[in-house]
Scaffold this active site. Structure first.
Site, PDB file in Angstrom:
ATOM      1  N   ASN A  65       0.826  -1.202   0.000  1.00 53.19           N
ATOM      2  CA  ASN A  65       0.000   0.000   0.000  1.00 53.19           C
ATOM      3  C   ASN A  65       0.862   1.253   0.000  1.00 53.19           C
ATOM      4  OD1 ASN A  65      -2.072  -1.785   0.121  1.00 53.19           O
ATOM      5  ND2 ASN A  65      -2.418  -1.572   2.322  1.00 53.19           N
ATOM      6  N   VAL A  66       0.373   2.275  -0.654  1.00 53.12           N
ATOM      7  CA  VAL A  66       1.137   3.522  -0.772  1.00 53.12           C
ATOM      8  C   VAL A  66       0.540   4.612   0.107  1.00 53.12           C
ATOM      9  CG1 VAL A  66       1.918   2.991  -3.119  1.00 53.12           C
ATOM     10  CG2 VAL A  66      -0.222   4.246  -2.816  1.00 53.12           C
ATOM     11  N   HIS A 124       5.846  -0.556  -2.710  1.00 53.98           N
ATOM     12  CA  HIS A 124       5.350   0.175  -3.880  1.00 53.98           C
ATOM     13  C   HIS A 124       5.407   1.691  -3.704  1.00 53.98           C
ATOM     14  CE1 HIS A 124       2.926  -3.622  -5.294  1.00 53.98           C
ATOM     15  NE2 HIS A 124       4.219  -3.741  -5.436  1.00 53.98           N
ATOM     16  N   CYS A 155       9.839  19.904 -12.385  1.00 54.13           N
ATOM     17  CA  CYS A 155      10.906  19.942 -11.382  1.00 54.13           C
ATOM     18  C   CYS A 155      11.620  21.297 -11.432  1.00 54.13           C
ATOM     19  CB  CYS A 155      11.883  18.811 -11.694  1.00 54.13           C
ATOM     20  SG  CYS A 155      13.367  18.818 -10.701  1.00 54.13           S
ATOM     21  N   SER A 176      -4.620  -9.746  -2.842  1.00 48.45           N
ATOM     22  CA  SER A 176      -5.066 -10.785  -3.770  1.00 48.45           C
ATOM     23  C   SER A 176      -3.894 -11.677  -4.187  1.00 48.45           C
ATOM     24  CB  SER A 176      -5.723 -10.161  -5.001  1.00 48.45           C
ATOM     25  OG  SER A 176      -4.856  -9.214  -5.579  1.00 48.45           O
ATOM     26  N   GLU A 215     -11.734 -12.998   1.009  1.00 50.74           N
ATOM     27  CA  GLU A 215     -12.019 -14.072   0.043  1.00 50.74           C
ATOM     28  C   GLU A 215     -10.801 -14.965  -0.136  1.00 50.74           C
ATOM     29  OE1 GLU A 215     -12.972 -12.050  -3.568  1.00 50.74           O
ATOM     30  OE2 GLU A 215     -14.647 -10.987  -2.614  1.00 50.74           O
TER      31      GLU A 215
HETATM   32  P1  OAD Z   1      -6.201  -6.039  -4.621  1.00 50.91           P
HETATM   33  O1  OAD Z   1      -7.220  -4.978  -4.846  1.00 50.91           O
HETATM   34  O2  OAD Z   1      -5.737  -6.847  -5.780  1.00 50.91           O
HETATM   35  O3  OAD Z   1      -6.748  -7.103  -3.560  1.00 50.91           O
HETATM   36  C1  OAD Z   1      -7.368  -6.737  -2.368  1.00 50.91           C
HETATM   37  C2  OAD Z   1      -7.594  -7.995  -1.557  1.00 50.91           C
HETATM   38  O4  OAD Z   1      -8.109  -7.597  -0.296  1.00 50.91           O
HETATM   39  C3  OAD Z   1      -8.602  -8.968  -2.169  1.00 50.91           C
HETATM   40  O5  OAD Z   1      -8.054 -10.287  -2.105  1.00 50.91           O
HETATM   41  C4  OAD Z   1      -9.829  -8.840  -1.264  1.00 50.91           C
HETATM   42  O6  OAD Z   1     -10.515 -10.096  -1.125  1.00 50.91           O
HETATM   43  C5  OAD Z   1      -9.200  -8.451   0.037  1.00 50.91           C
HETATM   44  N1  OAD Z   1     -10.033  -7.623   0.933  1.00 50.91           N
HETATM   45  C6  OAD Z   1     -10.889  -6.640   0.615  1.00 50.91           C
HETATM   46  N2  OAD Z   1     -11.379  -6.054   1.713  1.00 50.91           N
HETATM   47  C7  OAD Z   1     -10.804  -6.687   2.776  1.00 50.91           C
HETATM   48  C8  OAD Z   1     -10.875  -6.528   4.196  1.00 50.91           C
HETATM   49  N3  OAD Z   1     -11.622  -5.592   4.763  1.00 50.91           N
HETATM   50  N4  OAD Z   1     -10.149  -7.363   4.962  1.00 50.91           N
HETATM   51  C9  OAD Z   1      -9.356  -8.323   4.408  1.00 50.91           C
HETATM   52  N5  OAD Z   1      -9.256  -8.521   3.083  1.00 50.91           N
HETATM   53  C10 OAD Z   1      -9.957  -7.708   2.278  1.00 50.91           C
HETATM   54  O7  OAD Z   1      -5.006  -5.330  -3.876  1.00 50.91           O
HETATM   55  P2  OAD Z   1      -3.493  -5.784  -3.671  1.00 50.91           P
HETATM   56  O8  OAD Z   1      -3.377  -7.253  -3.503  1.00 50.91           O
HETATM   57  O9  OAD Z   1      -2.941  -4.917  -2.618  1.00 50.91           O
HETATM   58  O10 OAD Z   1       0.499  -2.357  -7.300  1.00 50.91           O
HETATM   59  O11 OAD Z   1      -2.857  -5.373  -5.047  1.00 50.91           O
HETATM   60  C11 OAD Z   1      -1.466  -5.518  -5.173  1.00 50.91           C
HETATM   61  C12 OAD Z   1      -0.918  -4.488  -6.090  1.00 50.91           C
HETATM   62  O12 OAD Z   1      -1.627  -4.541  -7.313  1.00 50.91           O
HETATM   63  C13 OAD Z   1      -1.096  -3.048  -5.652  1.00 50.91           C
HETATM   64  O13 OAD Z   1      -0.142  -2.628  -4.711  1.00 50.91           O
HETATM   65  C14 OAD Z   1      -0.906  -2.328  -6.941  1.00 50.91           C
HETATM   66  C15 OAD Z   1      -1.703  -3.227  -7.874  1.00 50.91           C
HETATM   67  O14 OAD Z   1      -1.231  -3.352  -9.104  1.00 50.91           O
HETATM   68  C16 OAD Z   1       1.030  -1.299  -7.949  1.00 50.91           C
HETATM   69  O15 OAD Z   1       0.438  -0.279  -8.187  1.00 50.91           O
HETATM   70  C17 OAD Z   1       2.458  -1.513  -8.357  1.00 50.91           C
END
Ligand code: OAD
Length: 259
Positions: A117-118, A134, A162, A204, A230
């Protein structure tokens, strides 16, 4: 929730824990997850089209890539998207899951948060040992000379430039196809390979290299605990899958272990 007794006992005696977090960990703070964020204003764009250097900078060296990928080159669109996101993040606060992770850091001598997370919410909640794989959306830097800046003009027509070299300013986040910050990634790999328990929380698990950290931990004998709303590709490989919201499960877990 009833937690497995073995997990509770292990958490009480362990010294080394790593926790990989993703957008789901911030969902209860009011931030949309990454893959759900393509709604409203930005529904027409794919994440790859917004979070990419090809879309941002019409650099000569990227020309052929851009042509073959069909990505629109529109730095102002990207800047505006991140400006919108930056403002959204400014208004949010850590949720109960973030605070529970800060509490865990007080009990485990080597506790490392590895976040995709950013939004900076883990530090805001009180965690000290945080690796930001990230980047961080609140930091802005030059896309060419890497100079960081805290102020920029508010030109509605073009991307701010810049002051040092005139290059376009950009958020200090990792875009698709870009390398992760080497120091953060190396520390994340080390924490994953040496931990006794590895948590995968609200991710995910489809974006590399972050997704592979759970497997690195598992291959070295760590117990893998997944907390997610999930099932994910990691679920069949996890030792424990705690299904539900991290903002509910993590505080309950802290209470069960140290309460
Ligand atoms: P995703 O949006 O792909 O996945 C979010 C996950 O959180 C899913 O598996 C949901 O089931 C789960 N979820 C949602 N709400 C929840 C809650 N309250 N408690 C627990 N789980 C919950 O996000 P990321 O996996 O973070 O990268 O995505 C990874 C990266 O993909 C991001 O950092 C970004 C993106 O491309 C870049 O921008 C480089």
């Amino acid at each position: 929730m009833d937690f497995p007794l073995k997990l509770i006992q292990l958490l009480r005696i362990t010294n080394r824990v790593a926790a990989l977090t993703g957008a789901g960990a911030s969902q209860e703070s009011g931030l949309r997850t990454f893959r759900d964020s393509q709604a409203g204003l930005w529904a027409q764009y794919k994440p790859e089209d917004l979070a990419s250097p090809q879309a941002f900078a019409p650099l000569v060296s990227l020309e052929s890539f851009s042509e073959t990928s069909g990505v629109a080159r529109d730095p102002k669109l990207i800047w505006d998207w991140y400006a919108w996101w930056r403002e959204a993040v400014k208004g949010v606060r850590p949720n109960a899951g973030h605070y529970a992770l800060a509490e865990i850091e007080k009990h485990i001598s080597e506790f490392t948060i590895i976040t995709q997370n950013v939004d900076g919410l883990h530090r805001m909640a009180g965690n000290q040992n945080v690796l930001e794989l990230h980047g961080n959306i609140q930091r802005v830097r030059c896309s060419e000379c890497y100079t960081f800046t805290e102020t920029w003009g508010d030109d509605t027509e073009s991307v701010p430039q810049c002051e040092v070299c005139g290059g376009l300013l950009r958020p200090d986040v990792v875009w698709f196809g870009e390398s992760l910050p080497r120091d953060q990634l190396e520390a994340a790999v080390e924490a994953s390979r040496t931990c006794e328990i590895f948590f995968s929380i609200g991710t995910s698990g489809v974006v590399q290299p972050a997704a592979s950290l759970a497997y690195a931990a598992r291959n070295r004998g760590a117990v893998v605990v997944e907390i997610n709303a999930e099932a994910t590709p990691l679920t069949p490989k996890a030792d424990y899958f705690l299904q539900g919201k991290s903002g509910e499960i993590l505080p309950e877990l802290v209470k069960a272990v140290w309460g």
